[in-house]
Write an enzyme that holds these catalytic residues in place. Structure first.
Site, PDB file in Angstrom:
ATOM      1  N   SER A  15      50.126 120.481 -21.026  1.00 37.71           N
ATOM      2  CA  SER A  15      49.480 119.631 -21.735  1.00 37.71           C
ATOM      3  C   SER A  15      48.841 118.597 -20.825  1.00 37.71           C
ATOM      4  CB  SER A  15      50.208 118.742 -22.769  1.00 37.71           C
ATOM      5  OG  SER A  15      50.645 119.584 -23.831  1.00 37.71           O
ATOM      6  N   TYR A 147      65.208 112.749  -7.819  1.00 34.85           N
ATOM      7  CA  TYR A 147      63.956 113.429  -7.893  1.00 34.85           C
ATOM      8  C   TYR A 147      63.973 114.238  -6.515  1.00 34.85           C
ATOM      9  CZ  TYR A 147      59.027 114.751  -8.004  1.00 34.85           C
ATOM     10  OH  TYR A 147      57.756 115.470  -8.320  1.00 34.85           O
ATOM     11  N   ALA A 148      64.230 113.783  -5.455  1.00 36.86           N
ATOM     12  CA  ALA A 148      64.388 114.621  -4.201  1.00 36.86           C
ATOM     13  C   ALA A 148      65.269 115.802  -4.372  1.00 36.86           C
ATOM     14  CB  ALA A 148      64.476 113.839  -3.136  1.00 36.86           C
ATOM     15  N   ALA A 149      66.373 115.210  -5.099  1.00 36.51           N
ATOM     16  CA  ALA A 149      67.380 116.580  -5.169  1.00 36.51           C
ATOM     17  C   ALA A 149      66.939 117.554  -6.245  1.00 36.51           C
ATOM     18  CB  ALA A 149      68.718 115.873  -5.793  1.00 36.51           C
TER      19      ALA A 149
HETATM   20  N1  LIG Z   1      51.390 114.826  -9.277  1.00 33.14           N
HETATM   21  C1  LIG Z   1      51.759 114.838  -8.131  1.00 33.14           C
HETATM   22  O1  LIG Z   1      51.430 114.133  -7.189  1.00 33.14           O
HETATM   23  C2  LIG Z   1      53.014 115.854  -7.822  1.00 33.14           C
HETATM   24  C3  LIG Z   1      53.317 116.161  -6.615  1.00 33.14           C
HETATM   25  C4  LIG Z   1      54.389 117.068  -6.370  1.00 33.14           C
HETATM   26  C5  LIG Z   1      54.945 117.657  -7.505  1.00 33.14           C
HETATM   27  N2  LIG Z   1      54.698 117.681  -8.857  1.00 33.14           N
HETATM   28  C6  LIG Z   1      55.229 118.190  -9.649  1.00 33.14           C
HETATM   29  O2  LIG Z   1      54.450 119.008 -10.620  1.00 33.14           O
HETATM   30  C7  LIG Z   1      55.035 119.171 -11.742  1.00 33.14           C
HETATM   31  C8  LIG Z   1      54.022 118.458 -12.788  1.00 33.14           C
HETATM   32  O3  LIG Z   1      53.552 117.262 -12.771  1.00 33.14           O
HETATM   33  P1  LIG Z   1      52.245 116.709 -13.098  1.00 33.14           P
HETATM   34  O4  LIG Z   1      51.808 115.762 -11.911  1.00 33.14           O
HETATM   35  O5  LIG Z   1      51.409 117.694 -13.438  1.00 33.14           O
HETATM   36  O6  LIG Z   1      52.783 115.515 -14.335  1.00 33.14           O
HETATM   37  P2  LIG Z   1      52.185 115.220 -15.852  1.00 33.14           P
HETATM   38  O7  LIG Z   1      53.162 114.224 -16.245  1.00 33.14           O
HETATM   39  O8  LIG Z   1      50.589 115.377 -15.759  1.00 33.14           O
HETATM   40  O9  LIG Z   1      52.598 116.589 -16.517  1.00 33.14           O
HETATM   41  C9  LIG Z   1      53.927 117.057 -16.863  1.00 33.14           C
HETATM   42  C10 LIG Z   1      53.866 117.597 -18.214  1.00 33.14           C
HETATM   43  O10 LIG Z   1      55.474 118.063 -18.350  1.00 33.14           O
HETATM   44  C11 LIG Z   1      55.916 117.503 -19.531  1.00 33.14           C
HETATM   45  N3  LIG Z   1      57.258 117.472 -19.874  1.00 33.14           N
HETATM   46  C12 LIG Z   1      57.823 116.639 -19.307  1.00 33.14           C
HETATM   47  N4  LIG Z   1      59.139 116.806 -19.528  1.00 33.14           N
HETATM   48  C13 LIG Z   1      59.214 117.928 -20.527  1.00 33.14           C
HETATM   49  C14 LIG Z   1      60.171 118.388 -21.206  1.00 33.14           C
HETATM   50  N5  LIG Z   1      61.675 118.223 -21.132  1.00 33.14           N
HETATM   51  N6  LIG Z   1      59.973 119.619 -22.108  1.00 33.14           N
HETATM   52  C15 LIG Z   1      58.590 119.657 -21.904  1.00 33.14           C
HETATM   53  N7  LIG Z   1      57.592 119.244 -21.525  1.00 33.14           N
HETATM   54  C16 LIG Z   1      57.907 118.244 -20.769  1.00 33.14           C
HETATM   55  C17 LIG Z   1      55.136 116.222 -19.974  1.00 33.14           C
HETATM   56  O11 LIG Z   1      54.772 115.947 -21.356  1.00 33.14           O
HETATM   57  C18 LIG Z   1      53.585 116.613 -19.309  1.00 33.14           C
HETATM   58  O12 LIG Z   1      52.649 116.991 -20.253  1.00 33.14           O
HETATM   59  C19 LIG Z   1      56.309 118.176 -11.939  1.00 33.14           C
HETATM   60  O13 LIG Z   1      57.326 118.880 -11.430  1.00 33.14           O
HETATM   61  C20 LIG Z   1      56.025 117.150 -10.847  1.00 33.14           C
HETATM   62  O14 LIG Z   1      57.223 116.708 -10.179  1.00 33.14           O
HETATM   63  C21 LIG Z   1      53.767 116.689  -9.134  1.00 33.14           C
END
Ligand SMILES: NC(=O)c1ccc[n+]([C@@H]2O[C@H](COP(=O)([O-])OP(=O)(O)OC[C@H]3O[C@@H](n4cnc5c(N)ncnc54)[C@H](O)[C@@H]3O)[C@@H](O)[C@H]2O)c1
Length: 243
Positions: A15, A147-149
């Site tokens: 989403s 988070y890092a872990a």
């Molecule tokens: N944005 C960044 O800079 C970045 C960098 C490195 C890694 N990441 C990783 O990328 C992944 C996606 O992050 P993003 O930046 O797109 O974040 P985001 O918040 O835009 O999207 C994450 C989505 O995951 C959903 N979500 C969270 N917990 C949930 C659960 N228990 N069950 C079902 N849905 C759940 C949220 O509702 C949200 O829609 C994450 O694992 C994040 O750690 C992001």
């Protein structure tokens, strides 16, 4: 264009942000997508089906995968994108529940959904799993132990799952994004000083669009990557090599 016609993918976190970009790119490339997220989806595509779900709930995941298999006939791939960020305290001030919340979502949720989806893909002896790690699996700052872990755990889990699935022709890889503009980071990157500072420490000189992460996931889902297994690909504009 990579043709994924007749292929069926599960995308968690579909989403928002990276998950949404991956879901949209798979749809653009003719695949069907089953999205799983806490929140409702704004994707309205005839080949997209959304489930409101928590990736920490194994029973719910089993029911959804059973229904998806019945509806679509098979599962070809999984993108584990649902995740949360937390960075506020040193580890010695972190409560057990605060630690658990991040580990259970980012690491245990990825394990659970992979387990349930892999059992479907194992039946066809074919499949792809793409996990999302982070530059914070390798390059650290204070106050991000949980988070890092969780993200370093994804690197190890990816390699371990790849070996467990070696006899099933299922490749498991992960993408480690750098700073990416998503729902998770928009509030921070919309502050001009934060954005300027962040851009100043990235060799590419800018933060990523989530589509740039999705492009690499698409490659990993395609036949072009069949000989890559257990790997983590950093997609960070050169951030890691500059540290
Ligand atoms: N944005 C960044 O800079 C970045 C960098 C490195 C890694 N990441 C990783 O990328 C992944 C996606 O992050 P993003 O930046 O797109 O974040 P985001 O918040 O835009 O999207 C994450 C989505 O995951 C959903 N979500 C969270 N917990 C949930 C659960 N228990 N069950 C079902 N849905 C759940 C949220 O509702 C949200 O829609 C994450 O694992 C994040 O750690 C992001």
């Amino acid at each position: 264009m990579i043709n994924l016609h007749d292929k069926v993918f599960i995308v968690s976190g579909s989403s928002s942000g990276i998950g949404r970009s991956i879901a949209e790119l798979l749809l653009e490339n003719s695949a069907s997508v089953i999205g799983l997220d806490f929140s409702q989806s704004i994707i309205t595509h005839p080949r997209f089906r959304h489930y409101t779900a928590d990736i920490r709930d194994e029973q719910m995941l089993i029911s959804i995968m059973d229904e998806a298999e019945t509806l679509f006939g098979k599962i070809d791939g999984l993108a584990n994108c649902a995740g949360i960020y937390s960075s506020s305290k040193p580890f010695f001030d972190l409560g057990y529940d605060e630690w658990n919340q991040v580990i259970q979502t980012n690491l245990t949720g990825t394990f659970l959904l992979s387990k349930v989806a892999a059992r479907k893909m194992m039946k066809n002896k074919k499949g792809k799993i793409v996990n999302i790690s982070c530059i914070r699996s390798r390059i650290f700052r204070p106050n991000m132990s949980e988070y890092a872990a969780s993200k370093a755990g994804i690197v190890a889990l990816t390699a371990a799952m790849a070996l467990d699935l070696k006899d099933y022709n299922i490749q498991v890889n992960s993408v480690a994004p750098g700073f990416t503009y998503t729902g998770m980071t928009a509030a921070a990157f919309d502050v001009p000083e934060v954005r300027e500072f962040s851009e100043s420490i990235i060799p590419a000189g800018r933060i990523a669009d989530p589509k740039e992460i999705a492009n690499v996931a698409l490659f990993l889902f395609s036949g072009l990557s069949n000989y890559i297994n257990g790997e983590t690909i950093f997609v960070d504009g050169g951030f890691k090599i500059s540290k």
